[in-house]
Write a protein that holds these residues in place. Structure first.
Motif, PDB file in Angstrom:
ATOM      1  N   SER A  21      -5.314  14.150  -3.271  1.00  0.00           N
ATOM      2  CA  SER A  21      -5.934  12.880  -3.691  1.00  0.00           C
ATOM      3  C   SER A  21      -5.919  12.776  -5.217  1.00  0.00           C
ATOM      4  O   SER A  21      -5.827  13.791  -5.931  1.00  0.00           O
ATOM      5  N   GLU A  22      -5.999  11.554  -5.704  1.00  0.00           N
ATOM      6  CA  GLU A  22      -6.037  11.306  -7.164  1.00  0.00           C
ATOM      7  C   GLU A  22      -7.493  11.279  -7.641  1.00  0.00           C
ATOM      8  O   GLU A  22      -7.855  11.953  -8.604  1.00  0.00           O
ATOM      9  N   HIS A  23      -8.312  10.491  -6.982  1.00  0.00           N
ATOM     10  CA  HIS A  23      -9.742  10.531  -7.280  1.00  0.00           C
ATOM     11  C   HIS A  23     -10.372  11.718  -6.532  1.00  0.00           C
ATOM     12  O   HIS A  23      -9.821  12.184  -5.535  1.00  0.00           O
ATOM     13  N   ALA A  46      -6.720  -5.320  -8.070  1.00  0.00           N
ATOM     14  CA  ALA A  46      -7.815  -4.641  -7.371  1.00  0.00           C
ATOM     15  C   ALA A  46      -7.163  -3.648  -6.417  1.00  0.00           C
ATOM     16  O   ALA A  46      -6.324  -4.049  -5.592  1.00  0.00           O
ATOM     17  N   VAL A  47      -7.470  -2.368  -6.587  1.00  0.00           N
ATOM     18  CA  VAL A  47      -6.894  -1.353  -5.708  1.00  0.00           C
ATOM     19  C   VAL A  47      -8.022  -0.713  -4.916  1.00  0.00           C
ATOM     20  O   VAL A  47      -9.000  -0.219  -5.507  1.00  0.00           O
ATOM     21  N   ILE A  48      -7.888  -0.770  -3.585  1.00  0.00           N
ATOM     22  CA  ILE A  48      -8.849  -0.100  -2.701  1.00  0.00           C
ATOM     23  C   ILE A  48      -8.310   1.299  -2.422  1.00  0.00           C
ATOM     24  O   ILE A  48      -7.161   1.445  -1.969  1.00  0.00           O
ATOM     25  N   PHE A  61       0.856  -1.186   0.000  1.00  0.00           N
ATOM     26  CA  PHE A  61       0.000   0.000   0.000  1.00  0.00           C
ATOM     27  C   PHE A  61       0.892   1.235   0.000  1.00  0.00           C
ATOM     28  O   PHE A  61       2.077   1.171   0.394  1.00  0.00           O
ATOM     29  N   HIS A  62       0.356   2.326  -0.488  1.00  0.00           N
ATOM     30  CA  HIS A  62       1.087   3.593  -0.589  1.00  0.00           C
ATOM     31  C   HIS A  62       0.075   4.731  -0.573  1.00  0.00           C
ATOM     32  O   HIS A  62      -1.138   4.491  -0.582  1.00  0.00           O
ATOM     33  N   PHE A  63       0.590   5.946  -0.595  1.00  0.00           N
ATOM     34  CA  PHE A  63      -0.281   7.121  -0.531  1.00  0.00           C
ATOM     35  C   PHE A  63       0.085   8.112  -1.636  1.00  0.00           C
ATOM     36  O   PHE A  63       1.184   8.040  -2.210  1.00  0.00           O
ATOM     37  N   THR A  94      -9.388  -3.089 -11.171  1.00  0.00           N
ATOM     38  CA  THR A  94     -10.751  -2.864 -10.671  1.00  0.00           C
ATOM     39  C   THR A  94     -10.599  -1.950  -9.457  1.00  0.00           C
ATOM     40  O   THR A  94      -9.993  -2.352  -8.455  1.00  0.00           O
ATOM     41  N   TRP A  95     -11.076  -0.727  -9.604  1.00  0.00           N
ATOM     42  CA  TRP A  95     -10.974   0.246  -8.511  1.00  0.00           C
ATOM     43  C   TRP A  95     -12.155   0.101  -7.564  1.00  0.00           C
ATOM     44  O   TRP A  95     -13.298  -0.066  -8.018  1.00  0.00           O
ATOM     45  N   VAL A  96     -11.853   0.147  -6.254  1.00  0.00           N
ATOM     46  CA  VAL A  96     -12.882   0.169  -5.209  1.00  0.00           C
ATOM     47  C   VAL A  96     -12.570   1.380  -4.344  1.00  0.00           C
ATOM     48  O   VAL A  96     -11.546   1.400  -3.636  1.00  0.00           O
ATOM     49  N   LEU A 115      -4.468   0.558  -1.523  1.00  0.00           N
ATOM     50  CA  LEU A 115      -4.109  -0.806  -1.098  1.00  0.00           C
ATOM     51  C   LEU A 115      -4.154  -1.660  -2.358  1.00  0.00           C
ATOM     52  O   LEU A 115      -5.218  -1.846  -2.966  1.00  0.00           O
ATOM     53  N   VAL A 116      -2.979  -2.125  -2.786  1.00  0.00           N
ATOM     54  CA  VAL A 116      -2.823  -2.775  -4.102  1.00  0.00           C
ATOM     55  C   VAL A 116      -2.816  -4.293  -3.954  1.00  0.00           C
ATOM     56  O   VAL A 116      -1.980  -4.860  -3.228  1.00  0.00           O
ATOM     57  N   HIS A 117      -3.764  -4.960  -4.647  1.00  0.00           N
ATOM     58  CA  HIS A 117      -3.921  -6.420  -4.568  1.00  0.00           C
ATOM     59  C   HIS A 117      -3.858  -7.012  -5.972  1.00  0.00           C
ATOM     60  O   HIS A 117      -4.242  -6.353  -6.944  1.00  0.00           O
ATOM     61  N   GLY A 151     -10.531   0.612 -14.285  1.00  0.00           N
ATOM     62  CA  GLY A 151      -9.559   1.674 -14.586  1.00  0.00           C
ATOM     63  C   GLY A 151      -8.160   1.140 -14.770  1.00  0.00           C
ATOM     64  O   GLY A 151      -7.961  -0.009 -15.194  1.00  0.00           O
ATOM     65  N   SER A 152      -7.215   2.026 -14.425  1.00  0.00           N
ATOM     66  CA  SER A 152      -5.799   1.715 -14.693  1.00  0.00           C
ATOM     67  C   SER A 152      -4.940   2.049 -13.478  1.00  0.00           C
ATOM     68  O   SER A 152      -5.410   2.696 -12.531  1.00  0.00           O
ATOM     69  N   LEU A 153      -3.683   1.671 -13.571  1.00  0.00           N
ATOM     70  CA  LEU A 153      -2.707   2.188 -12.620  1.00  0.00           C
ATOM     71  C   LEU A 153      -2.591   3.684 -12.858  1.00  0.00           C
ATOM     72  O   LEU A 153      -2.699   4.144 -14.008  1.00  0.00           O
ATOM     73  N   THR A 154      -2.344   4.457 -11.816  1.00  0.00           N
ATOM     74  CA  THR A 154      -2.173   5.907 -12.019  1.00  0.00           C
ATOM     75  C   THR A 154      -0.692   6.259 -12.141  1.00  0.00           C
ATOM     76  O   THR A 154      -0.346   7.413 -12.325  1.00  0.00           O
ATOM     77  N   THR A 155       0.159   5.244 -11.998  1.00  0.00           N
ATOM     78  CA  THR A 155       1.598   5.476 -12.184  1.00  0.00           C
ATOM     79  C   THR A 155       2.077   4.478 -13.237  1.00  0.00           C
ATOM     80  O   THR A 155       1.405   3.464 -13.499  1.00  0.00           O
ATOM     81  N   PRO A 156       3.233   4.750 -13.858  1.00  0.00           N
ATOM     82  CA  PRO A 156       3.713   3.825 -14.895  1.00  0.00           C
ATOM     83  C   PRO A 156       3.746   2.387 -14.408  1.00  0.00           C
ATOM     84  O   PRO A 156       4.064   2.157 -13.235  1.00  0.00           O
ATOM     85  N   PRO A 157       3.323   1.404 -15.217  1.00  0.00           N
ATOM     86  CA  PRO A 157       3.060   1.502 -16.666  1.00  0.00           C
ATOM     87  C   PRO A 157       1.635   1.907 -17.014  1.00  0.00           C
ATOM     88  O   PRO A 157       1.220   1.786 -18.155  1.00  0.00           O
TER      89      PRO A 157
HETATM   90  N1  LIG Z   1      -1.289   4.482  -7.906  1.00  0.00           N
HETATM   91  S1  LIG Z   1      -1.518   3.009  -8.415  1.00  0.00           S
HETATM   92  O1  LIG Z   1      -1.729   2.111  -7.308  1.00  0.00           O
HETATM   93  O2  LIG Z   1      -2.577   3.003  -9.406  1.00  0.00           O
HETATM   94  N2  LIG Z   1      -0.174   2.609  -9.220  1.00  0.00           N
HETATM   95  C1  LIG Z   1       0.557   1.516  -9.111  1.00  0.00           C
HETATM   96  N3  LIG Z   1       1.657   1.241  -9.861  1.00  0.00           N
HETATM   97  C2  LIG Z   1       2.333   0.011  -9.621  1.00  0.00           C
HETATM   98  C3  LIG Z   1       1.598  -0.821  -8.594  1.00  0.00           C
HETATM   99  S2  LIG Z   1       0.264   0.203  -7.993  1.00  0.00           S
END
Ligand SMILES: NS(=O)(=O)/N=C1/NCCS1
Ligand SMILES: [Zn+2]
Length: 266
Positions: free
Chosen positions: A110-112, A147-149, A98-100, A213-215, A125-127, A201-207
């Motif tokens: 915030s991103e959202h 799945a990211v919470i 998990f990260h912020f 699936t966003w929750v 929280l990245v799963h 959706g997608s990751l918000t950081t590369p790639p």
């Molecule tokens: N911010 S995020 O959770 O969408 N981006 C990620 N990039 C690599 C694992 S999670």
């Protein structure tokens, strides 16, 4: 093998290669990028959305890593002890990290956003889907891979559960630094109200692959000014280089395009 067989095999190989590349382009093509602004009045109540089942084992917590964009609290995903399932998820997903994301000032971070309302920070929280894929890295590039919470953080009372994490941050001030971090239960950062929005959706950081699936939890958690200051005291830069405070590490919002955000009313 005749010359015709060789030509056929070559053509088959080329078709497979092109198909795989076109699929890769599709998942990164930009039809379902994150983050987005969630317009609550346009979200669709889906009575089939069951409550999320979230179960974390604090002993899976391993370390904190400053990766030069955020700080990641990383978990042992070799067992099935820290998982999320239910809700919009057809499989169980293992917690990887998990990260912020946060701002330099309280009016952003915030991103959202919810009806354009911005919070000063957002927890992810990245799963990853351990039923369908063998590794996290495979899942990142796959449909229904992650799945990211998302949990919003608003300023208010100090968050007691977060303080153990905040106390460890000076040890990862610089990019590429890590520190052992154990026995932390991320459940303390899940709001008591389990209502959420969900969308593809997608990751918000590369790639920025379109595998998530966003929750997004409807209710924020509270944390204190000093705790947010500790986030802002981290650095984007490695030891010995120019000091650049780790702030404003959020992505600009992306078009909703042809997507529907679903909502629970639990
Ligand atoms: N911010 S995020 O959770 O969408 N981006 C990620 N990039 C690599 C694992 S999670
Ligand atoms: Zn994130």
């Amino acid at each position: 093998t005749t010359a015709i067989d060789l030509v056929n095999m070559t053509l088959f190989f080329l078709v497979c290669l092109l198909d795989q590349q076109s699929w890769q382009t599709q998942i990164q093509g930009g039809s379902r990028q994150s983050p987005i602004d969630i317009r609550s009045s346009e979200s669709v109540h889906d009575p089939q959305l069951t409550p999320l089942s979230i179960s974390y084992d604090p002993s899976d917590c391993l370390q904190i890593w400053n990766n030069g964009y955020s700080f990641l609290v990383e978990f042992d995903d070799s067992k099935d002890n820290s998982v999320v399932s239910g809700g919009p998820l057809e499989n169980h997903y293992k917690l990887k990290q998990f990260h912020f994301h946060w701002g330099a000032e309280n009016n952003r971070g915030s991103e959202h956003t919810i009806n354009s309302l911005v919070y000063p920070a957002e927890l992810h929280l990245v799963h990853w889907n351990a039923e369908k894929f063998r590794t996290f890295d495979e899942a990142i590039f796959s449909e229904n891979g992650l799945a990211v919470i998302g949990v919003f953080l608003k300023l208010g009372r100090k968050h007691d559960g977060l303080q153990k994490l905040v106390n460890a941050l000076p040890a990862v001030k610089y990019k590429d630094s890590t520190v052992e971090f154990s026995n932390f239960d991320p459940s303390c950062m899940i709001p008591s109200c389990l209502d959420y929005w969900t969308y593809p959706g997608s990751l918000t950081t590369p790639p920025q692959t379109e595998s998530v699936t966003w929750v997004i939890m409807k209710k924020p958690i509270e944390f204190g000014d000093d705790q947010l200051s500790a986030f802002r005291s981290l650095l984007f830069t490695p030891f010995g280089e120019k000091l650049e405070n780790m702030v404003d590490n959020f992505r600009q919002q992306q078009p909703l395009m042809n997507r529907v955000v679903r909502a629970t009313i639990l």
